[in-house]
Design a protein around this motif. Structure first.
Motif, mmCIF file in Angstrom:
data_model
loop_
_atom_site.group_PDB
_atom_site.id
_atom_site.type_symbol
_atom_site.label_atom_id
_atom_site.label_comp_id
_atom_site.label_asym_id
_atom_site.label_seq_id
_atom_site.Cartn_x
_atom_site.Cartn_y
_atom_site.Cartn_z
ATOM 1 N N GLY A 139 0.684 -1.265 -0.055
ATOM 2 C CA GLY A 139 0.047 -0.046 0.154
ATOM 3 C C GLY A 139 0.912 1.500 0.250
ATOM 4 N N LYS A 140 1.881 1.378 0.711
ATOM 5 C CA LYS A 140 3.030 2.393 0.529
ATOM 6 C C LYS A 140 3.678 2.503 -0.825
ATOM 7 C CE LYS A 140 3.697 1.986 5.576
ATOM 8 N NZ LYS A 140 4.712 1.836 6.839
ATOM 9 N N VAL A 141 3.878 1.542 -1.287
ATOM 10 C CA VAL A 141 4.475 1.580 -2.888
ATOM 11 C C VAL A 141 3.354 2.352 -3.486
ATOM 12 C CG1 VAL A 141 5.164 0.336 -4.641
ATOM 13 C CG2 VAL A 141 5.962 -0.615 -2.424
ATOM 14 N N PHE A 142 2.161 1.688 -3.711
ATOM 15 C CA PHE A 142 1.142 2.603 -4.376
ATOM 16 C C PHE A 142 1.027 4.092 -3.981
ATOM 17 C CE2 PHE A 142 -3.250 3.312 -5.578
ATOM 18 C CZ PHE A 142 -3.186 3.411 -6.959
ATOM 19 N N ALA A 143 1.064 4.290 -2.607
ATOM 20 C CA ALA A 143 0.772 5.753 -2.206
ATOM 21 C C ALA A 143 2.040 6.642 -2.621
ATOM 22 C CB ALA A 143 0.751 5.767 -0.999
ATOM 23 N N ALA A 144 3.175 5.909 -2.821
ATOM 24 C CA ALA A 144 4.266 6.809 -3.110
ATOM 25 C C ALA A 144 4.215 7.147 -4.592
ATOM 26 C CB ALA A 144 5.694 6.068 -2.850
ATOM 27 N N LEU A 145 3.364 6.539 -5.508
ATOM 28 C CA LEU A 145 3.266 6.895 -6.811
ATOM 29 C C LEU A 145 3.227 8.114 -7.259
ATOM 30 C CD1 LEU A 145 3.208 5.738 -9.958
ATOM 31 C CD2 LEU A 145 0.591 5.635 -9.148
#
Length: 243
Positions: free
Chosen positions: A66-72
């Motif tokens: 979820g943090k990977v996606f949020a960092a997009l």
């Protein structure tokens, strides 16, 4: 030698750097070595891609998908390794999957629940890692049970235990590893979803995404994905078929 279009390099490695998001939240795909350095199939694929592009690799690590996606939106990565999910496809172009893993439940050994479908009942509370593929899937499909979200997938198990919830949802392999060393818990047979792990490129970088898709196909066909999984003690993980 593979021909590299300028648009591919611009999409994947602007300024000569491939910035790859590595998610330690899924230990099937990435783990920390004895010296703390990243290893695993996603790391090996990132390294292979950077070598093929003849660019420097910069690994940006996270502890949850979820943090990977949020960092997009922050623009800190050019490629990532995420499960294919409809909500993510609005902002991400995915390759075909390279591995398929099961989402299932951890329950108490003396729990009455035997099958994954038994958990969708009113009043039941299930721990999940916020933004993980199985969180997104269960959010769409559960009709009665309530999800309780932890910051990461690993913390979902802690949340389940500390708050006496009914189950913890997660990837089968780490749940089975936990149960193997904690006899008070067991993992249900069967799966509520098959999680298709793929490489991801931010939209609208179509040239880069097409190259990455071809890259994944080649690495599966060459046996690279299978060999890397075996080398990282993930021999029971299924390599996705070539589409």
């Amino acid at each position: 030698m593979t021909f590299l279009d300028r648009a591919v390099l611009q999409d994947l490695a602007p300024e000569g750097v491939l910035r790859a998001a590595i998610n330690f939240g899924n230990p099937v795909l990435a783990q920390k070595g004895s010296d703390g350095s990243p290893q695993g199939v996603s790391v090996a694929l990132a390294k292979a891609l950077s070598e093929e592009l003849n660019v420097r690799l910069e690994m940006v690590t996270f502890d949850a998908a979820g943090k990977v996606f949020a960092a997009l939106e922050e623009g800190v990565w050019n490629v990532a390794f995420l499960a294919i999910e409809p909500v993510r496809q609005e902002q991400i172009l995915f390759s075909e999957p390279y591995v398929i893993i099961e989402g299932t439940y951890l329950v108490a050994t003396d729990s009455m629940y035997k099958h994954v479908q038994d958990l969708d009942q009113s009043g039941l509370r299930i721990a999940v890692g916020r933004g993980a593929a199985y969180d997104l899937f269960l959010s769409r499909t559960l009709k009665h049970a309530q999800l309780e979200r932890a910051t990461t997938s690993a913390e979902a198990v802690d949340l389940y235990i500390e708050h006496s919830l009914d189950a913890a949802a997660g990837v089968r392999q780490p749940l089975e590893e936990f149960a193997a060393s904690n006899p008070a818990y067991r993992v249900l047979e069967g799966a509520f979803t098959s999680i298709r792990q793929a490489m991801a490129v931010p939209r609208p970088r179509e040239a880069g995404a097409a190259y990455v898709n071809n890259f994944i196909k080649r690495k599966k066909n060459e046996g690279f994905v299978r060999a890397t999984l075996n080398d990282n003690d993930q021999a029971d993980v299924t390599v996705a078929p070539i589409v």
